[in-house]
Design a protein around this motif. Structure first.
Motif, PDB file in Angstrom:
ATOM      1  N   THR A   1      -1.320  -2.193  -8.739  1.00 18.43           N
ATOM      2  CA  THR A   1      -1.287  -0.858  -9.330  1.00 18.43           C
ATOM      3  C   THR A   1       0.140  -0.338  -9.397  1.00 18.43           C
ATOM      4  OG1 THR A   1      -1.621   0.132  -7.149  1.00 18.43           O
ATOM      5  CG2 THR A   1      -3.588  -0.315  -8.449  1.00 18.43           C
TER       6      THR A   1
ATOM      7  N   ASP B   1      -3.893  -2.778  -3.978  1.00 12.42           N
ATOM      8  CA  ASP B   1      -5.129  -2.155  -3.489  1.00 12.42           C
ATOM      9  C   ASP B   1      -6.170  -3.255  -3.290  1.00 12.42           C
ATOM     10  OD1 ASP B   1      -7.455  -0.722  -3.012  1.00 12.42           O
ATOM     11  OD2 ASP B   1      -6.948   0.874  -4.432  1.00 12.42           O
TER      12      ASP B   1
ATOM     13  N   GLU C   1       0.835  -1.209   0.000  1.00 13.87           N
ATOM     14  CA  GLU C   1       0.000   0.000   0.000  1.00 13.87           C
ATOM     15  C   GLU C   1       0.863   1.250   0.000  1.00 13.87           C
ATOM     16  OE1 GLU C   1      -4.068  -1.659   2.176  1.00 13.87           O
ATOM     17  OE2 GLU C   1      -2.486  -0.765   3.404  1.00 13.87           O
TER      18      GLU C   1
ATOM     19  N   TYR D   1      -8.192  -8.235  -5.638  1.00  9.26           N
ATOM     20  CA  TYR D   1      -7.245  -7.145  -5.420  1.00  9.26           C
ATOM     21  C   TYR D   1      -6.906  -6.488  -6.753  1.00  9.26           C
ATOM     22  CZ  TYR D   1      -4.112 -10.595  -7.408  1.00  9.26           C
ATOM     23  OH  TYR D   1      -3.548 -11.512  -8.263  1.00  9.26           O
TER      24      TYR D   1
ATOM     25  N   ARG E   1     -10.281  -1.647  -2.869  1.00 12.68           N
ATOM     26  CA  ARG E   1     -11.071  -1.467  -4.081  1.00 12.68           C
ATOM     27  C   ARG E   1     -11.322  -2.810  -4.768  1.00 12.68           C
ATOM     28  NH1 ARG E   1      -7.967   3.387  -4.040  1.00 12.68           N
ATOM     29  NH2 ARG E   1      -9.314   5.235  -3.984  1.00 12.68           N
TER      30      ARG E   1
END
Length: 425
Positions: free
Chosen positions: A167, A151, A145, A164, A154
């Motif tokens: 990103t 993430d 994170e 998950y 979200r």
């Protein structure tokens, strides 16, 4: 599936294997009985068909009086043949049904027991002493994170628990891992493959995933397709119903695919982060070899996995998985487990399984050597299950400031980057 001839010749060996797996031993006797019925009903059908054909040749030559009697007998034979054929088909179906429930014969060297009864064969690398370095290690989710790499909030909002997003550098790290893994596999002689994620029932059943493992398989009932939990499934079915010349073996494929698992029975287990998830990407090695080469190939698959984890600079151990934790298709399985600092234990990252001729018989994949045609052997080995590998990399290569050192093998695929750094304090 196991060889029926072996079952007849040495049923005690099959019973011992079932017992070691913790499976139903009575299934062996039920299968023997069904097989005997199948063979006797087949013989009865052949005898009646032969008699029917002989009778058919006599009728045109018979006198009117004889013909009437022969026609009467022919009508009775027709009824008997039809009944014998139905009995034969029923016996064959019952034999196959039972045969599909019997697991592969376990290798004689496999430790007997359940999930915790494995034997540690080797350990590699050095476990870091974070206390001596002056800081307490963070877990992969906290690190991810901070790096802007993972993430899960979200992911859960969009798809539910155990989903998950990767990103930023998380996505780049996956691509680096996949490219590096495929590069190693290609250098070792594997043919890269992008495989289907949806397969028909026969492919899933043929690889042994519709027995005890069925609860973890996603099934699209409307279309009767299955989502694969590993590219082992489409790779095993790639040569389904084919005969391969012996001089073309071994055939080695490295499949990259998304994988889907329901994770039934794991409620409350590994719920934090991305260690145990419903969808992930994986690079899988798969080999078709002659039966006599299977054990040597198994060790080669393990060596390639060890090479990969060593290149990632991860401490890990190799275990010989116990009989009760093999899965129905494998006769023997080696797992490589990486050290996870915040859990204080080794966790599975890769697996290498020898399935001998078990899957090949189910999928009708055979080899031809001269005039002899027989089932070949199939083996599979995970090279890189991406989320778990990311977990191990983040936790083992973290630094005190929350950044993560990139293993050298991955740097060329990350633009030469040596560190993954937090995007905010």
């Amino acid at each position: 599936m196991i060889d029926l001839r072996l079952l007849r010749e040495d049923p005690d060996r099959v019973r011992a294997s079932q017992r070691a797996r913790g499976e139903d031993v009575g299934l062996v006797d039920a299968l023997l009985s069904a097989d005997e019925r199948r063979r006797s009903s087949g013989l009865r059908f052949d005898e009646l068909r032969s008699e029917q054909k002989s009778l058919g040749k006599l009728i045109p030559k018979a006198t009117p009086d004889e013909r009437a009697e022969l026609l009467k007998k022919a009508e009775q034979l027709k009824s008997d043949v039809k009944a014998a054929e139905a009995e034969q088909n029923d016996a064959e179906e019952e034999t196959r049904r039972l045969l599909l429930q019997v697991g592969n014969l376990v290798h004689e060297d496999v430790p007997v027991g359940g999930e915790e009864d494995f034997v540690v064969l080797e350990t590699h690398g050095t476990i870091r002493d974070f206390g001596a370095e002056g800081f307490t290690p963070k877990d992969h989710l906290e690190l991810g994170e901070a790096l802007g790499a993972i993430d899960v909030e979200r992911g859960a909002k969009v798809s539910g628990s155990r989903f998950y997003y990767l990103t930023g550098v998380g996505a780049l790290l996956e691509l680096a891992l996949v490219n590096a893994a495929i590069a190693q596999a290609t250098e070792a002689g594997f043919i890269p493959m992008l495989t289907p994620a949806l397969v028909r029932p026969r492919a899933m059943e043929g690889t042994g995933f519709l027995g005890q493992a069925a609860e973890n398989v996603y099934h699209l009932e409307k279309d009767d397709y299955y989502l694969v939990g590993t590219s082992e499934v489409p790779l095993a079915a790639y040569h389904m119903d084919e005969i391969i010349d012996a001089d073309k073996l071994p055939l080695r494929y490295a499949g990259f695919s998304p994988c889907f698992r329901r994770e039934a029975g794991t409620y409350g287990k590994d719920t934090r982060g991305i260690f145990r998830v419903h969808q992930f990407d994986k690079v899988e090695m798969f080999s078709y070899v002659a039966p006599e080469d299977a054990e040597a190939e198994h060790k080669r698959l393990l060596d390639w996995e060890k090479q990969w984890l060593t290149a990632l600079e991860l401490p890990f151990q190799v275990i010989d998985v116990a009989t009760g934790d093999l899965g129905s298709s494998a006769s023997r399985k080696f797992d490589c487990e990486a050290w996870i600092p915040t859990q204080g234990k080794y966790r599975e990252l890769t697996s290498a399984s020898n399935c001998d001729g078990f899957q090949a018989r189910r999928l009708s994949v055979r080899m031809r050597e001269g005039k002899k045609v027989q089932p070949l052997a199939t083996l599979n080995g995970t090279l890189c299950a991406v989320p778990r590998t990311i977990v191990a990399i983040l936790e083992n290569h973290q630094l005190a400031d929350g950044s993560v050192r990139v293993p050298e093998v991955l740097r060329p695929y990350l633009g030469g980057r040596e560190l993954l750094e937090p995007i905010s304090k």
